[in-house]
Scaffold this active site. Structure first.
Site, mmCIF file in Angstrom:
data_model
loop_
_atom_site.group_PDB
_atom_site.id
_atom_site.type_symbol
_atom_site.label_atom_id
_atom_site.label_comp_id
_atom_site.label_asym_id
_atom_site.label_seq_id
_atom_site.Cartn_x
_atom_site.Cartn_y
_atom_site.Cartn_z
ATOM 1 N N HIS A 1 87.145 31.184 -5.247
ATOM 2 C CA HIS A 1 88.300 30.760 -4.466
ATOM 3 C C HIS A 1 87.903 30.707 -2.992
ATOM 4 C CE1 HIS A 1 91.183 31.080 -7.794
ATOM 5 N NE2 HIS A 1 90.525 32.169 -8.158
ATOM 6 N N TYR B 1 84.390 27.832 1.043
ATOM 7 C CA TYR B 1 84.085 28.303 -0.312
ATOM 8 C C TYR B 1 82.647 28.808 -0.364
ATOM 9 C CZ TYR B 1 88.235 25.758 -1.929
ATOM 10 O OH TYR B 1 89.506 25.292 -2.120
ATOM 11 N N LYS C 1 93.669 34.568 1.125
ATOM 12 C CA LYS C 1 92.637 34.101 2.051
ATOM 13 C C LYS C 1 92.805 34.802 3.381
ATOM 14 C CE LYS C 1 92.491 29.556 -0.144
ATOM 15 N NZ LYS C 1 93.101 30.112 -1.359
#
Length: 463
Positions: free
Chosen positions: A375, A367, A414
């Site tokens: 996020h 993070y 991600k």
């Protein structure tokens, strides 16, 4: 191998806090604080509320054991807080529901300890019996229990009474630290003969000095136990005793209970049910089964605070563990601890906030600043290899498993990162037995991206 394309972190839409500090240390050294933790069942737990707030607010270390992330678990009911706001004294600061559930939990624990049903019923009746608590007048003056009846705008009669009620109600919890000396005359102390957790007390306690008797809490059951342990001389032990005494202090609650309704005068029987006035009262009781929230640190976070920052002291029993001992113990508890910690130490030093990536099937989640602001940008898998990128991999990935893991990561917005920790081929196991081995370890990061043929062709056509 293509050159990596870095994407900016995705900021969260709603941010309700400000960024304080990346680490729980003060650069100037004025407010340097050494927090205290302990190992319980192979987990590192921080129990002091001040240490919990300090470690989480400055670097977002750990998570609350009863909360999703930030340790803000409360037994309070916001609706009841709003409802009774301004009608109660300032000593009320918690509200919670399901009081009867806690009574049942306490009952089951006492039954497991060998008490018969008659004794259990008698113990709980005496421990949870109603107590007195003053109200506040509308102008701020305090009001006694005899004059606390009032009618609300929704025709609800709120009353604070010493009488018991069999209804299951909602609860307002009082802070033990905020008890005023003016209310010492109120009988809030339990009878030791009927205290459900005074089992471990001894007769010698009554003869000793009350100031030297420290109360300890049963971590297994959450009860308040009165034990004859005397306060220690050292600062660490005194602070530990203070934490335990706060935990075992009685927690007084206000249970919102319903009384039988009364009919308004002048109503006939046809409209009797419609004109039934709903009465409510608050009854002060003790909470027989307290639940505490602690801060649970991952092994990597705990060792980083001890080794890299020096702001945490970890105890096993009453003995603080050294850095070498922690390195050894954590490696036994978690066989891949050395690998994951090296990756954790590397990314923390780069400014990232690594958290456990178990939810996405990886070792770490990275993070920016912290989970409240952004996020996670990367899901990291750490592997320890030699100079030739050879070694016994912890989780050898096939093309099929790698593709599935990458798809799961991409669907969560991600990127998958393989972090290779390269140690020299001549490094021995003896060198690996201390954290000083990290000085000779190199790091190489590899971002895995799914190749889409149609996208590649369109980009080539544009060129």
């Amino acid at each position: 191998m293509a050159e990596a394309v870095f994407h900016p972190p995705r900021r969260k839409r709603r941010v309700f806090e400000s960024y304080d500090s990346p680490f729980p240390v003060d650069v100037g050294g004025k407010d340097f604080r050494i927090c205290q933790a302990e190992i319980i069942n192979n987990n590192v737990i921080v129990r002091n509320p001040e240490d919990i707030e300090w470690l989480y607010n400055k670097g977002y270390f750990g998570k609350g054991i009863l909360s999703r992330s930030r340790p803000v678990y409360s037994i309070s009911d916001p609706l009841l807080v709003t409802k009774w706001q301004g009608k109660l004294t300032s000593h009320l600061f918690y509200l919670f529901t399901r009081y009867q559930c806690r009574v049942q939990w306490a009952k089951s624990i006492l039954q497991q300890q060998g008490f018969d049903d008659c004794s259990v019923t008698k113990i709980l009746e005496n421990y949870t019996k109603p107590l007195e608590l003053p109200f506040l007048e509308e102008d701020g003056a305090e009001q006694t229990v005899n004059s606390c009846n009032r009618m609300g705008p929704n025709t609800e009669n709120t009353e604070l009474s010493r009488k018991s009620s069999t209804d299951t109600g909602n609860v307002v919890v009082l802070s033990p630290e905020n008890q005023n000396e003016g209310y010492k005359k109120v009988c809030l102390e339990g009878d030791p003969a009927f205290d459900p957790v005074a089992v471990c007390g001894s007769k010698e306690q009554e003869q000793g000095d009350l100031k030297e008797i420290a109360e300890v809490s049963c971590q297994k059951h959450g009860f308040h136990m009165h034990c004859g342990c005397k306060a220690k001389e050292s600062t660490e032990q005194r602070s530990c005793e203070m934490i335990k005494s706060k935990e075992c202090a009685p927690e007084y609650v206000l249970v919102q209970e319903e009384e039988g309704g009364s009919l308004c005068p002048g109503d006939d029987s046809a409209h009797a049910q419609e004109n039934l006035v709903k009465k409510e009262k608050l009854v002060c009781r003790r909470n027989p089964f307290r639940i505490f929230e602690y801060l649970q640190l991952s092994l990597e976070e705990a060792f980083f605070l001890v080794y890299a920052l020096g702001c945490l002291s970890i105890y096993y029993g009453e003995e603080p563990l050294t850095i070498l001992k922690l390195w050894e113990v954590f490696s036994e508890v978690k066989p891949n601890f050395k690998t994951t910690y090296m990756a954790y130490h590397y990314f923390r030093s780069k400014g990232w906030v690594p958290k456990v990536g178990l939810k996405y099937g990886t070792d770490l989640l990275l993070y920016r600043k912290g989970p409240p602001f952004y996020h996670a940008s990367y899901s990291v898998i750490a592997e320890l290899v030699n100079d030739n990128f050879e070694g016994s991999l912890r989780r050898p990935l096939s093309w099929k498993s790698l593709s599935g893991l990458n798809r799961t990561t991409v669907n969560a917005s991600k990127e998958l990162m393989l972090c290779y920790l390269i140690r020299p081929s001549d490094m021995t196991e003896k060198e690996m037995s201390t954290p000083e081995c990290m000085k000779r370890v190199k790091v190489q990061e590899l971002i895995v991206t799914r190749w889409v043929s149609s996208r590649e062709r369109s980009e080539q056509d544009e060129l």
